[in-house]
Motif scaffolding. Structure first.
Motif, mmCIF file in Angstrom:
data_model
loop_
_atom_site.group_PDB
_atom_site.id
_atom_site.type_symbol
_atom_site.label_atom_id
_atom_site.label_comp_id
_atom_site.label_asym_id
_atom_site.label_seq_id
_atom_site.Cartn_x
_atom_site.Cartn_y
_atom_site.Cartn_z
ATOM 1 N N GLU A 78 0.720 -1.131 0.107
ATOM 2 C CA GLU A 78 0.117 -0.052 0.165
ATOM 3 C C GLU A 78 0.798 1.240 -0.028
ATOM 4 O OE1 GLU A 78 -4.148 1.225 1.719
ATOM 5 O OE2 GLU A 78 -3.154 -0.291 2.757
ATOM 6 N N HIS A 79 0.457 2.250 -0.995
ATOM 7 C CA HIS A 79 1.373 3.635 -1.179
ATOM 8 C C HIS A 79 2.875 3.195 -1.250
ATOM 9 C CE1 HIS A 79 -2.364 5.168 0.520
ATOM 10 N NE2 HIS A 79 -2.208 4.321 1.760
ATOM 11 N N SER A 80 2.947 2.051 -1.816
ATOM 12 C CA SER A 80 4.184 1.584 -2.411
ATOM 13 C C SER A 80 5.225 1.178 -1.339
ATOM 14 C CB SER A 80 4.825 2.414 -3.468
ATOM 15 O OG SER A 80 5.669 3.602 -2.697
ATOM 16 N N ASP A 81 4.949 1.388 -0.156
ATOM 17 C CA ASP A 81 5.822 1.001 0.777
ATOM 18 C C ASP A 81 5.590 0.379 2.337
ATOM 19 O OD1 ASP A 81 4.630 3.345 1.943
ATOM 20 O OD2 ASP A 81 6.666 4.348 2.542
ATOM 21 N N GLU A 82 4.160 0.237 2.493
ATOM 22 C CA GLU A 82 3.480 -0.655 3.210
ATOM 23 C C GLU A 82 3.224 -1.799 2.945
ATOM 24 O OE1 GLU A 82 0.265 1.492 4.983
ATOM 25 O OE2 GLU A 82 1.408 3.756 4.822
ATOM 26 N N LEU A 83 3.795 -2.925 3.574
ATOM 27 C CA LEU A 83 3.405 -4.477 3.306
ATOM 28 C C LEU A 83 2.362 -4.915 4.175
ATOM 29 C CD1 LEU A 83 4.253 -6.804 1.367
ATOM 30 C CD2 LEU A 83 5.978 -7.052 2.874
ATOM 31 N N SER A 84 1.618 -5.538 3.531
ATOM 32 C CA SER A 84 0.621 -6.388 4.706
ATOM 33 C C SER A 84 0.256 -7.425 4.045
ATOM 34 C CB SER A 84 -0.652 -5.101 5.173
ATOM 35 O OG SER A 84 -1.578 -5.156 3.743
ATOM 36 N N VAL A 85 -0.437 -8.693 4.557
ATOM 37 C CA VAL A 85 -0.951 -9.737 4.326
ATOM 38 C C VAL A 85 -2.448 -9.560 4.281
ATOM 39 C CG1 VAL A 85 -1.311 -12.056 4.400
ATOM 40 C CG2 VAL A 85 0.899 -11.144 4.893
ATOM 41 N N GLU A 86 -3.054 -9.699 3.236
ATOM 42 C CA GLU A 86 -4.682 -9.316 3.343
ATOM 43 C C GLU A 86 -5.318 -10.618 3.662
ATOM 44 O OE1 GLU A 86 -6.644 -7.351 0.082
ATOM 45 O OE2 GLU A 86 -5.744 -5.501 0.605
ATOM 46 N N PHE A 87 -4.939 -11.598 3.088
ATOM 47 C CA PHE A 87 -5.411 -12.966 3.760
ATOM 48 C C PHE A 87 -4.560 -13.972 3.170
ATOM 49 C CE2 PHE A 87 -7.690 -12.808 -0.515
ATOM 50 C CZ PHE A 87 -7.496 -13.771 -1.066
ATOM 51 N N ALA A 88 -4.353 -15.085 4.302
ATOM 52 C CA ALA A 88 -3.485 -16.157 3.877
ATOM 53 C C ALA A 88 -4.293 -17.382 4.543
ATOM 54 C CB ALA A 88 -2.177 -16.087 4.294
ATOM 55 N N GLN A 89 -5.089 -18.211 3.804
ATOM 56 C CA GLN A 89 -5.953 -19.048 4.478
ATOM 57 C C GLN A 89 -5.842 -20.442 3.925
ATOM 58 O OE1 GLN A 89 -9.285 -16.469 3.344
ATOM 59 N NE2 GLN A 89 -9.972 -17.596 1.357
ATOM 60 N N ILE A 90 -6.192 -21.604 4.516
ATOM 61 C CA ILE A 90 -6.409 -22.633 4.201
ATOM 62 C C ILE A 90 -7.928 -23.141 4.021
ATOM 63 C CG2 ILE A 90 -6.067 -25.298 4.697
ATOM 64 C CD1 ILE A 90 -3.449 -23.966 3.978
ATOM 65 N N ASP A 91 -8.367 -23.487 2.901
ATOM 66 C CA ASP A 91 -9.586 -23.937 2.561
ATOM 67 C C ASP A 91 -9.728 -25.392 2.440
ATOM 68 O OD1 ASP A 91 -10.189 -21.306 2.428
ATOM 69 O OD2 ASP A 91 -11.135 -21.450 0.343
ATOM 70 N N GLY A 117 -9.301 -21.644 7.537
ATOM 71 C CA GLY A 117 -8.525 -21.074 8.601
ATOM 72 C C GLY A 117 -7.297 -20.426 8.132
ATOM 73 N N GLY A 118 -6.922 -19.591 9.044
ATOM 74 C CA GLY A 118 -5.841 -18.788 8.849
ATOM 75 C C GLY A 118 -5.869 -17.252 9.063
ATOM 76 N N HIS A 119 -5.509 -16.584 8.133
ATOM 77 C CA HIS A 119 -5.599 -15.181 8.215
ATOM 78 C C HIS A 119 -6.822 -14.730 7.043
ATOM 79 C CE1 HIS A 119 -4.708 -11.127 9.103
ATOM 80 N NE2 HIS A 119 -4.424 -10.604 8.049
ATOM 81 N N LEU A 120 -7.877 -14.304 7.661
ATOM 82 C CA LEU A 120 -9.251 -14.029 6.989
ATOM 83 C C LEU A 120 -9.621 -12.612 6.765
ATOM 84 C CD1 LEU A 120 -11.133 -16.764 9.314
ATOM 85 C CD2 LEU A 120 -9.632 -17.397 7.317
ATOM 86 N N THR A 122 -12.690 -1.481 6.076
ATOM 87 C CA THR A 122 -11.912 -2.233 5.062
ATOM 88 C C THR A 122 -10.629 -1.625 4.828
ATOM 89 O OG1 THR A 122 -12.814 -0.670 3.271
ATOM 90 C CG2 THR A 122 -14.148 -2.568 3.746
ATOM 91 N N THR A 123 -9.642 -2.305 4.609
ATOM 92 C CA THR A 123 -9.740 -3.839 4.467
ATOM 93 C C THR A 123 -9.378 -4.454 5.897
ATOM 94 O OG1 THR A 123 -8.809 -3.760 2.233
ATOM 95 C CG2 THR A 123 -8.536 -5.914 3.034
ATOM 96 N N TRP A 124 -10.304 -5.261 6.149
ATOM 97 C CA TRP A 124 -10.339 -5.603 7.721
ATOM 98 C C TRP A 124 -10.224 -7.283 7.468
ATOM 99 C CZ3 TRP A 124 -15.313 -5.489 11.151
ATOM 100 C CH2 TRP A 124 -15.073 -5.925 12.590
ATOM 101 N N HIS A 125 -8.938 -7.674 8.059
ATOM 102 C CA HIS A 125 -8.698 -8.971 8.223
ATOM 103 C C HIS A 125 -7.910 -9.231 9.449
ATOM 104 C CE1 HIS A 125 -4.524 -7.154 6.995
ATOM 105 N NE2 HIS A 125 -5.488 -6.370 6.149
ATOM 106 N N GLU A 126 -8.157 -10.629 9.971
ATOM 107 C CA GLU A 126 -7.813 -11.020 11.314
ATOM 108 C C GLU A 126 -7.544 -12.566 11.215
ATOM 109 O OE1 GLU A 126 -7.261 -8.800 13.409
ATOM 110 O OE2 GLU A 126 -8.526 -7.007 13.212
ATOM 111 N N ASN A 127 -6.798 -12.891 12.302
ATOM 112 C CA ASN A 127 -6.668 -14.516 12.283
ATOM 113 C C ASN A 127 -7.753 -15.381 12.974
ATOM 114 O OD1 ASN A 127 -3.944 -13.766 11.439
ATOM 115 N ND2 ASN A 127 -3.188 -13.604 13.460
#
Lengths: 381, 185
Positions: free
Chosen positions: A109-122, A133-136, A167-172
């Motif tokens: 985001e804004h070319s310098d902020e890194l985040s994981v929006e989701f990382a999930q196992i289906d 489950g995971g980061h949703l 938004t964007t709202w993501h939690e474990n």
């Protein structure tokens, strides 16, 4: 060989089987031609390479914002126009087998902020009942789970879906999702928000998001969603988030809730969208950044019409209009609500690229808001 | 607790979630226990161009296979046929089976497999809107076919698949087209 994976290959073989079995024997030239045609079908389907298990995608948007020099009341706005590489998001997925898969989105985001929006196992078991489950992504509102720039018309997301639904709202967390008959649903247990970050009168709920990294997990929350699609083109649904945000605070549990009702009618060139959202933070006056109101409320209604829908161009050109109203200090007697009128046009030369231009007119009783001309170039693949 | 345990065991033992019907199972849905005749069509350049024009795209397959039921005496039952289509949604394929009736209408659409995440799969009612449709200008998104929020790519892929199958059927049965056109007049 994995029989289920081989379905398309089986189809190609089914086509090929009678190739040499017809009564009138084809000439060699005809056979060669048929083999060429068949190879078009077979080539992409028959090689079980390791890369078949991967999937890639992404989206992004560059946004220009031109602020009025003055507020609605005539005071200098003090705002600087900006041209922002707002976000670049890369999607990556991997199939472990026919049941289990991994999906993720990594955002710059804004070319310098890194985040994981989701990382999930289906885990896919039946249409009606599956595991995630995971980061949703929290399943509230329209935009939080479906926010590629080609899926909404305005240069930026609706303000109600940035302040009331952060938004964007993501939690474990983990939970289940599925569909049955005309219903779709999701239900997850996730880590709660963190009240230490709340500044509700300025940024709504967004400061309380934990985003996954070393998230405090003294408090958990339930979030769920139910959508009904029983009439062609109509979507009606509701979603909820309920949990404490104290995360060990001795001051209060800071019970936090969000509820939204949403409806969309999508028929032919016309799309109408409505959303109402109501959020609350218990004991907001006791927060590190106190607020005079426990309640935040907002809604919007939006409509657009694709004037190129009846052409064969493959493009879309959608003039649209949206009216929003929200109040971050709803429980106070003061008149603090904000009206937002957004109107503009979105042009998609194809379904992967969008050019969006709109004017955003904000107004309050205090005349302190600044109007904005906004343009976004967005892409999704 | 017993119910929960039962549900978990059921899920653990139930089939994988991406393939709903194998080709054999899908054909049984269409024709019951009748024997099935497979007829491949290898399009000539002219046919393929015509097929593409009917489907509304230059990217159409060079071959299609038609499936029809046979009588106990081994005769092919004319009029009703089945076609399959497999194509990418985003980066994974969806396979659908279409039953086409004698009037070149979609009698039934069955999703056989869906490899994308289930979030991209529309509810069954959305697929049902194709039933009864013929190949015409209305068979397009934002015209006779309404979109579905959250599954735009699937709705595009499915609409393109139905158009291509109906175009293949029409190319394979030009006489029927003439009859249908004559009837309209």
């Amino acid at each position: 060989m994995n029989v289920r994976h081989s379905f398309p290959l089986g189809l190609a073989i089914a086509v090929a089987t009678p190739l040499f079995a017809q009564q009138d024997a084809p000439s060699n030239a005809e056979l060669a031609r048929r083999i060429d045609l068949l190879s078009e079908n077979i080539d992409p389907l028959s090689h079980e390479s390791p890369t078949d298990k991967f999937s890639f995608g992404g989206y992004g948007e560059v946004t220009y914002r031109n602020f009025d020099d003055e507020t609605d009341g005539g005071a200098p706005s003090g705002m600087t126009d900006e041209l922002d590489l707002h976000r670049v998001v890369m999607y990556f997925g991997y199939e472990f087998d026919d049941t289990w898969s991994f999906n993720s989105e990594i955002e710059y985001e804004h070319s310098d902020e890194l985040s994981v929006e989701f990382a999930q196992i289906d885990g896919r078991f039946t249409d009606a009942f599956n595991f995630r489950g995971g980061h949703l992504l929290i399943p509230v509102g329209f935009v939080n789970q479906m926010h590629e720039p080609t899926t909404f018309w305005s240069a930026r997301r609706p303000l109600v879906e940035r302040f009331i639904i952060p938004t964007t709202w993501h939690e474990n967390g983990f939970g289940t999702f599925g569909q049955a008959s005309d219903f779709e649903w999701q239900a997850y247990l996730v880590n709660g928000m963190d009240a230490a970050g709340f500044d509700p009168s300025i940024s709504g709920l967004s400061g309380g998001r934990q985003g996954g990294g070393k998230a405090a997990a003294e408090d958990f929350a339930f979030t769920g969603r139910l959508d009904w699609r029983g009439v062609e083109g109509l979507l009606v649904g509701a979603s909820v988030y309920q949990g404490n945000s104290g995360q060990g605070s001795t001051v209060s549990d800071f019970g936090t809730s969000v509820i939204d009702f949403h409806a969309q009618y999508d028929r032919g060139p016309l799309r109408l969208r409505f959303l109402y959202a109501d959020a609350s933070i218990d004991d907001a006056s006791l927060l590190d950044t106190p607020s005079a109101s426990d309640d935040l409320i907002g809604w919007y209604i939006e409509g657009g019409y694709d004037v190129l829908a009846n052409s064969d161009s493959g493009q879309s050109l959608t003039p649209f209009i949206r009216f929003e109203n929200f109040d971050l200090l709803d429980a106070t007697s003061a008149s603090t609500d904000v009206d937002v009128l957004v109107f503009g046009v979105a042009w998609q030369p194809n379904h992967n690229i969008t050019f969006k231009l709109n004017y955003q007119d904000q107004s309050t009783d205090a005349d302190t808001t600044v109007d904005t001309l906004e343009f976004t170039l967005g892409w999704s693949f | 607790m017993k119910t929960l345990l039962f549900a978990l065991v059921y899920l653990a033992l139930s089939g994988p979630g991406k393939t709903f019907h194998s080709q054999e199972e899908a054909l049984v849905l269409a024709f019951g226990k009748a024997e099935v005749q497979r007829t491949p069509h290898y399009w000539t350049k002219v046919e393929r161009t015509a097929l593409g024009e009917l489907a509304g795209t230059k990217k159409v397959g060079g071959t299609h296979a038609k499936f029809q039921a046979k009588t106990k005496q081994g005769k092919v039952v004319a009029g009703r046929s089945v076609w399959f289509d497999t194509r990418m949604v985003r980066s994974k394929p969806q396979t659908i089976m279409l039953i086409i009736d004698a009037e070149q209408r979609v009698e039934k659409l069955v999703v056989c497999s869906f490899d994308e995440p289930l979030d991209y799969k529309p509810v069954a009612r959305w697929y049902e809107q194709f039933e009864g449709r013929q190949l015409n200008d209305e068979l397009q998104l934002k015209k006779g076919i309404h979109g579905v929020s959250g599954a735009t790519l699937t709705s595009r892929a499915t609409t393109a698949a139905v158009r291509e199958v109906l175009a293949a059927h029409a190319t394979a049965h030009p006489v029927v087209i003439k009859k249908a056109t004559a009837r309209k007049k």
